[in-house]
Each structure stands twice: as structure tokens, then as C-alpha cells.
Design a protein around this motif. Structure first.
Motif, short mmCIF file in Angstrom:
data_model
loop_
_atom_site.label_atom_id
_atom_site.label_comp_id
_atom_site.label_asym_id
_atom_site.label_seq_id
_atom_site.Cartn_x
_atom_site.Cartn_y
_atom_site.Cartn_z
N MET A 38 3.64 10.38 77.42
CA MET A 38 3.95 11.10 78.65
C MET A 38 3.19 10.44 79.79
N ILE A 39 3.88 9.60 80.50
CA ILE A 39 3.27 8.82 81.58
C ILE A 39 3.50 9.53 82.90
N ARG A 40 2.48 9.58 83.70
CA ARG A 40 2.57 10.13 85.05
C ARG A 40 2.36 8.98 86.03
N ILE A 41 3.29 8.81 86.95
CA ILE A 41 3.17 7.82 88.01
C ILE A 41 2.83 8.58 89.28
N ARG A 42 1.75 8.20 89.92
CA ARG A 42 1.30 8.91 91.12
C ARG A 42 0.71 7.92 92.11
N THR A 43 0.47 8.41 93.31
CA THR A 43 -0.17 7.62 94.36
C THR A 43 -1.65 7.44 94.04
N VAL A 44 -2.16 6.28 94.36
CA VAL A 44 -3.56 5.97 94.10
C VAL A 44 -4.48 6.90 94.89
N ASP A 45 -5.64 7.14 94.34
CA ASP A 45 -6.72 7.86 95.00
C ASP A 45 -7.91 6.91 94.98
N LEU A 46 -8.73 6.91 96.00
CA LEU A 46 -9.87 5.99 96.02
C LEU A 46 -10.81 6.21 94.83
N GLU A 47 -10.78 7.39 94.26
CA GLU A 47 -11.60 7.65 93.07
C GLU A 47 -11.10 6.86 91.86
N ASP A 48 -9.87 6.33 91.93
CA ASP A 48 -9.29 5.54 90.84
C ASP A 48 -9.82 4.11 90.81
N THR A 49 -10.45 3.66 91.88
CA THR A 49 -10.71 2.22 92.01
C THR A 49 -11.61 1.65 90.92
N ARG A 50 -12.53 2.41 90.41
CA ARG A 50 -13.37 1.89 89.32
C ARG A 50 -12.52 1.55 88.10
N ASP A 51 -11.57 2.43 87.75
CA ASP A 51 -10.68 2.17 86.62
C ASP A 51 -9.72 1.03 86.91
N LEU A 52 -9.21 0.97 88.13
CA LEU A 52 -8.30 -0.12 88.50
C LEU A 52 -9.03 -1.46 88.45
N LEU A 53 -10.25 -1.47 88.94
CA LEU A 53 -11.03 -2.70 88.93
C LEU A 53 -11.32 -3.16 87.50
N ALA A 83 -16.94 -2.07 96.08
CA ALA A 83 -16.74 -1.80 97.51
C ALA A 83 -15.61 -2.67 98.08
N GLU A 84 -15.59 -3.95 97.69
CA GLU A 84 -14.53 -4.84 98.17
C GLU A 84 -13.17 -4.40 97.65
N PHE A 85 -13.12 -4.01 96.38
CA PHE A 85 -11.86 -3.57 95.79
C PHE A 85 -11.38 -2.27 96.44
N GLN A 86 -12.31 -1.36 96.70
CA GLN A 86 -11.95 -0.11 97.38
C GLN A 86 -11.36 -0.39 98.76
N GLU A 87 -11.93 -1.35 99.47
CA GLU A 87 -11.41 -1.70 100.79
C GLU A 87 -10.01 -2.30 100.68
N ARG A 88 -9.75 -3.10 99.67
CA ARG A 88 -8.40 -3.64 99.46
C ARG A 88 -7.41 -2.49 99.24
N VAL A 89 -7.77 -1.56 98.38
CA VAL A 89 -6.89 -0.42 98.10
C VAL A 89 -6.67 0.39 99.37
N ARG A 90 -7.73 0.63 100.12
CA ARG A 90 -7.64 1.41 101.36
C ARG A 90 -6.70 0.74 102.36
N GLN A 91 -6.86 -0.55 102.55
CA GLN A 91 -6.03 -1.27 103.51
C GLN A 91 -4.56 -1.29 103.10
N ILE A 92 -4.29 -1.59 101.85
CA ILE A 92 -2.91 -1.67 101.39
C ILE A 92 -2.24 -0.30 101.43
N SER A 93 -2.92 0.72 100.91
CA SER A 93 -2.30 2.05 100.81
C SER A 93 -2.19 2.76 102.16
N ALA A 94 -2.75 2.19 103.21
CA ALA A 94 -2.59 2.77 104.54
C ALA A 94 -1.14 2.70 105.00
#
Length: 189
Positions: A2-17, A39-50
Motif C-alpha cells: 500500500m503505497i502513498r504518494i504525497r507532496t514532500v515535507d522538509l522533515e522528509d529530507t533526511r530520509d531522501l538524502l 542543509a544543502e539538500f534541504q535548500e534544494r528541496v525548498r527551492q524546487i518545491s516552491a
């Protein structure tokens, strides 16, 4: 599954990294040599998801992969084109998860008014422990076409790799063009 597809949250970045780190350290799928800082990866996520969709696939709270689109080029005339990226946890590959993420990503991009989806993919013409051309095959199966190849343009693991561009048209190119909206504008509708 059972897969859930959702919008990223900045709290996800550690797992994504953590997922991305495998690709940096062990593969030529990305030409990045060093794993970025959190921190760099979080900024990438923040910029793209804007502006663009940045999606996460999870099962029972565990993140299994992510996909996103970003600007193909910064100039205004390219607004109708986007570049895609997808990364799956090593153990999650080959189970259809990539198609689930791309289905949702393409749907979001169509709603935004994106007409061309582009993918920059490393390739090799020989047997290689760091690259198996699976990304090219995945994109071909999804209807992407080869539009360009750059020979020996990336160097990693003491090996020269080719880079290809693949493209998929997501909509009709009409004149005058309809303005592209951010993912947040279409999500509110």
C-alpha cells in the motif's frame, strides 16, 4: 504493498538524502561526487518545491523513493519545459514504484501547463558495475524519446560516461501559449 504518494515535507529530507547518498557513492546515475550536507539538500528541496511538484512515495511511514520536476532552463521562453528526476531506495527498485511516482508527477505537470518533460540520463555502452542503463529503459517504456547524446561528458569512478537527453510531450503546443502555473496554484483549485 500500500503505497502513498504525497507532496514532500522538509522533515522528509533526511530520509531522501539517505536514498540519494547511495546513488552518489555507488552509481554513475548522478555525476555528483560528494553527498551534499543535510542543509544543502534541504535548500534544494525548498527551492524546487516552491514551484514544481516534489513527490514522496511511502509505505507504512517509510519513504521508499521520490520524484520531482525542476526548471529545464531559467529563461522565460522555457517555462513550458521541465526536467524530471527520480530516486528509489535500493530495495524498492523493480516493483513498479517508479511508475507510480512518474504517473503522479506527469499528472501534476500537465495540470500546471508543462508541455515538455525532459530527462538527463547517464549511459554506458559497456558492462559497468556503476551503471546499467536502467533509467534509459524506464524512460523509454514511459514514452520518452531520445533527443540528444553527449559523448564521454561525465567522468566518475575512473570511467567516462555518455549523457543523453530524453523527452516526452505532455500536451499540445498551442499559440498563444497558456501561462504555466505553479504546483501550489493548481493544487488549490
Amino acid at each position: 504493498m500500500m503505497i502513498r504518494i504525497r507532496t514532500v515535507d522538509l522533515e522528509d529530507t533526511r530520509d531522501l538524502l539517505a536514498i540519494y547518498a547511495y546513488y552518489v557513492k555507488e552509481t554513475a546515475i548522478t555525476f555528483e561526487y560528494d553527498v551534499p550536507s543535510l542543509a544543502e539538500f534541504q535548500e534544494r528541496v525548498r527551492q524546487i518545491s516552491a514551484f514544481y511538484p516534489y513527490l514522496v512515495a511511502e509505505e507504512d511511514g517509510q519513504i521508499l523513493g521520490y520524484a520531482y520536476a525542476s526548471a529545464f532552463h531559467e529563461r522565460a521562453a522555457y517555462a513550458w519545459s521541465a526536467e524530471s528526476a527520480i530516486y528509489l531506495a535500493k530495495d524498492a527498485r523493480g516493483k513498479g514504484l517508479g511508475s507510480l511516482l512518474y504517473d503522479r508527477l506527469e499528472d501534476c505537470l500537465k495540470k500546471m501547463g508543462i508541455l515538455n518533460l525532459n530527462a538527463c540520463i547517464a549511459t554506458t555502452g559497456q558492462e559497468d558495475t556503476h551503471l546499467n542503463n536502467g533509467s534509459q529503459k524506464f524512460h523509454e517504456a514511459r514514452g520518452f524519446s531520445l533527443v540528444g547524446k553527449f559523448h564521454q561528458s561525465g567522468y566518475k569512478f575512473d570511467t567516462w560516461y555518455d549523457m543523453i537527453w530524453m523527452e516526452k510531450c505532455l500536451g499540445n503546443h498551442q499559440t498563444p501559449a497558456i501561462a504555466v502555473k505553479s504546483i501550489h496554484e493548481v493544487a488549490e483549485q
